[in-house]
Every structure is written in structure tokens, then in C-alpha cells.
Write a protein that holds these residues in place. Structure first.
Motif, PDB file in Angstrom:
ATOM      1  N   ASP A  29      24.576  26.639  64.563  1.00 55.77           N
ATOM      2  CA  ASP A  29      23.874  26.424  63.301  1.00 55.77           C
ATOM      3  C   ASP A  29      23.350  27.741  62.737  1.00 55.77           C
ATOM      4  O   ASP A  29      23.508  28.030  61.545  1.00 55.77           O
ATOM      5  N   GLU A  38      21.223  21.516  64.900  1.00 51.06           N
ATOM      6  CA  GLU A  38      20.063  22.190  64.317  1.00 51.06           C
ATOM      7  C   GLU A  38      19.444  23.195  65.281  1.00 51.06           C
ATOM      8  O   GLU A  38      19.143  22.877  66.434  1.00 51.06           O
ATOM      9  N   ASP A  39      19.256  24.421  64.764  1.00 52.59           N
ATOM     10  CA  ASP A  39      18.601  25.523  65.476  1.00 52.59           C
ATOM     11  C   ASP A  39      19.336  25.983  66.729  1.00 52.59           C
ATOM     12  O   ASP A  39      18.798  26.781  67.500  1.00 52.59           O
ATOM     13  N   LEU A  82      18.622  16.692  57.592  1.00 54.91           N
ATOM     14  CA  LEU A  82      17.483  16.973  58.460  1.00 54.91           C
ATOM     15  C   LEU A  82      16.218  16.301  57.945  1.00 54.91           C
ATOM     16  O   LEU A  82      15.404  15.791  58.730  1.00 54.91           O
ATOM     17  N   CYS A 128      24.665  29.480  59.288  1.00 52.85           N
ATOM     18  CA  CYS A 128      23.673  29.700  58.229  1.00 52.85           C
ATOM     19  C   CYS A 128      23.659  31.155  57.766  1.00 52.85           C
ATOM     20  O   CYS A 128      23.651  31.431  56.555  1.00 52.85           O
ATOM     21  N   ARG A 186      22.959  19.883  54.750  1.00 51.21           N
ATOM     22  CA  ARG A 186      22.236  20.096  56.013  1.00 51.21           C
ATOM     23  C   ARG A 186      20.755  19.768  55.856  1.00 51.21           C
ATOM     24  O   ARG A 186      20.175  19.034  56.667  1.00 51.21           O
ATOM     25  N   ASN A 187      20.129  20.298  54.812  1.00 51.70           N
ATOM     26  CA  ASN A 187      18.696  20.087  54.629  1.00 51.70           C
ATOM     27  C   ASN A 187      18.370  18.630  54.311  1.00 51.70           C
ATOM     28  O   ASN A 187      17.359  18.096  54.780  1.00 51.70           O
ATOM     29  N   CYS A 243      26.104  21.441  60.970  1.00 49.58           N
ATOM     30  CA  CYS A 243      24.885  22.238  61.128  1.00 49.58           C
ATOM     31  C   CYS A 243      23.673  21.349  61.422  1.00 49.58           C
ATOM     32  O   CYS A 243      22.817  21.708  62.235  1.00 49.58           O
ATOM     33  N   ALA A 244      23.597  20.201  60.758  1.00 52.65           N
ATOM     34  CA  ALA A 244      22.483  19.289  61.004  1.00 52.65           C
ATOM     35  C   ALA A 244      22.539  18.737  62.419  1.00 52.65           C
ATOM     36  O   ALA A 244      21.504  18.560  63.071  1.00 52.65           O
TER      37      ALA A 244
END
Length: 314
Positions: free
Chosen positions: A135, A130-131, A213, A139, A209-210, A126-127
């Protein structure tokens, strides 16, 4: 500089005091709860007993004494390694637990390993995206699944794969007479293990993931990009090693969390482990068995929480 003997002495004292408070709380609450423990020991024969016979039975089991006297007697015996017999199984409680412990370790241990490595891989994916659509999809679907209660998800899987499609068994750890059959154990493990992993996977993956990032926006990453390093090399050679200590510490603390989920899943799937045993002991007022199971669980929570703090350097 701290004196290590004083420091660890205080930690040991706090641990012992916590175990004592837990034992007192469980002992009193279990005995004050409504219900008749004689039903657990004697079964339906209780209904045919006279008042005198019931009193004699309570005297035999030591249930007529005041609760604080019962606790002192239990604590004295426990200090000698005697935790009493199970009212329901008529066996030493440690023997009953030993017969179920392996099944819980298989389910909980496998679930923990899959959650640990699966969350790490999913968080990295996911990282890295990202977006992007993948992802966002992961999420949203992960958040949705993690919000479903474990018992409800278990019932849905049983309804679909056991009742509807009849692909997988809905209960037990193995087929009758197939205790040593590895294939039978694996087949019976699929549904409960799926619930354990799905309920915890995204929570830890989202944290990974967070963290990644957040790390990817640090100054040294900008410098590495300016030097021409590839995104993958920066991620796997710099960002990931920096968050791994915190992740390992987090996963050590997560052991009781995953264990608690395993207990619920075992009850729904009638999986013969400590979770189902804890439910039975509470339901049938099997006091001695309930005491040991609660103490084991509480000690596991305290030990792994302390381990997580130690890995964090506290």
C-alpha cells in the motif's frame, strides 16, 4: 413537488445559454488573437500577394466585416447545420472532424475504460493492504507519477522506447498504408495510451481507497466482524456496493478530464485525433474548425457533469 416541465425547461435554458456564451467567447478570442488566417487558407502564397489581393481574399472569407457581424452570420449558418469550411483542409469542418473522431474515441475510450476498472482494482488492493508495504509503495509511486506533466511523461517514453530501444513508434495511429491493420493500430496506441492511463489512474484509485477505508470503519462493519464474517466478504459484499454509486458518478464527471488529457497526448505523439486537430486549428487560425471543436468539447463537459449530478440525485 417540482413540475418536471419547469425543472427540465430551466436546465435546457441554462444549457443553451452556456453554449451561447461559450460560442461568443471562442469566436471573439480566436479572432482577436494575433496571426493571419490567410496563411492557413493560402499558405506561402500570401507572402507574394499584393495589398489589394489580400483585401480581396479577406472579403472572400468574410473577414473584413466587424466581429459581431461575422458572429451573427456564423450563428445563422450554424443553426442551419452549416459550420463552414476548414481554411487549412478546404473541406467542410464536420467532414474533417469525422475523419479524426474515430481515433480519439479509440484512444480516449480505451483510456477511460482502463482507468475506470484499473483505479477500482488498485483502490481495492490498497484498501485491503492498508499501511502495509504494498500500500505504501503504490501510494508513493502513484503520487509521484501523477505529478509528472503529461507532455513531459510523453517525451520521456518517446525517448526511452522509441529513440533508445526502438521498440515502439513515436507518432501516428498506424503505419503508412496500414489503416485497417489491427496490430499496427495497437502498437501505435501503446505509448499514448500508457500516458493517458498513468496520468489519471492513481487519482481515482486513491479516492476509491479512501472511500473504502472510510466505509470499513462504519458501525455496520464492526457488527459484521463481530458476527464472524471474513474481511473479504465484508469488503466485496458490503463496503464496495455502498461506494459504487458514488464512484460511477465520479467517473461520469471524469470523462472531460480524461478527454482533456487525451488532447495533450495526441499533440505530443502526433496522433491524428481531435486533440492534434484542435492544436492545428488554433495554431493556423482555422476559425471555423476551432469553433466546432471547442463547442464539442464544451458540450461534452456540460453533458457529463450534468450526468454526474443526476447520478448523485441532484
Amino acid at each position: 413537488k417540482k413540475n418536471p416541465f419547469v425543472y427540465y425547461g430551466k436546465k435546457a435554458l441554462v444549457f443553451l445559454l452556456s453554449v451561447f456564451i461559450l460560442s461568443v467567447a471562442v469566436f471573439y478570442i480566436s479572432r482577436l488573437a494575433p496571426g493571419d488566417p490567410l496563411m492557413s487558407y493560402y499558405g506561402e502564397r500570401v507572402e507574394k500577394m499584393s495589398v489589394e489581393e489580400k483585401e480581396a481574399a479577406r472579403e472572400k472569407l468574410g473577414l473584413n466585416d466587424p466581429i459581431h457581424i461575422q458572429y451573427i452570420r456564423w450563428a445563422e449558418n450554424a443553426a442551419k447545420g452549416d459550420f463552414g469550411i476548414s481554411f487549412k483542409y478546404k473541406q467542410d469542418v464536420l467532414e474533417v472532424i469525422a475523419g479524426r473522431l474515430g481515433n480519439t474515441l479509440i484512444l480516449g475510450g480505451t483510456g477511460f475504460v482502463l482507468t475506470c476498472f484499473g483505479a477500482l482494482a488498485l483502490g481495492i488492493l490498497c484498501a485491503r493492504r492498508e499501511d502495509r508495504w504494498l500500500d505504501r509503495l503504490l501510494c508513493r509511486s502513484g503520487t509521484l507519477i501523477s505529478c509528472i506533466p503529461e507532455f513531459w511523461l510523453s517525451l520521456v517514453l518517446i525517448l526511452v522506447f522509441s529513440v533508445g530501444l526502438r521498440w515502439l513508434p513515436s507518432s501516428g495511429a498506424y503505419a503508412v498504408g496500414q489503416r485497417d491493420n489491427v496490430f499496427s493500430r495497437v502498437v501505435h496506441l501503446i505509448l499514448p495510451l500508457s500516458v493517458v492511463v498513468l496520468q489519471h489512474l492513481w487519482y481515482y484509485a486513491y479516492l476509491v481507497r479512501n472511500k473504502l477505508l472510510e466505509e470499513s470503519r462504519a458501525d455496520y462493519v464492526m457488527m459484521a466482524k463481530a458476527k464472524g464474517l471474513s474481511a473479504n466478504r465484508i469488503l466485496f459484499s458490503h463496503c464496495l456496493p455502498n461506494i459504487l454509486p458514488a464512484y460511477i458518478s465520479l467517473m461520469s464527471v471524469s470523462v472531460p478530464h480524461i478527454l482533456g488529457g487525451t488532447y495533450i497526448v495526441e499533440t505530443v505523439f502526433s496522433y491524428p485525433g481531435l486533440g492534434a486537430l484542435a492544436y492545428e486549428s488554433a495554431r493556423y487560425h482555422d476559425y471555423n474548425l476551432l469553433m466546432v471543436l471547442c463547442l464539442m468539447t464544451g458540450i461534452a463537459v456540460m453533458v457529463f457533469n450534468r450526468l454526474g449530478q443526476g447520478l448523485n440525485g441532484r
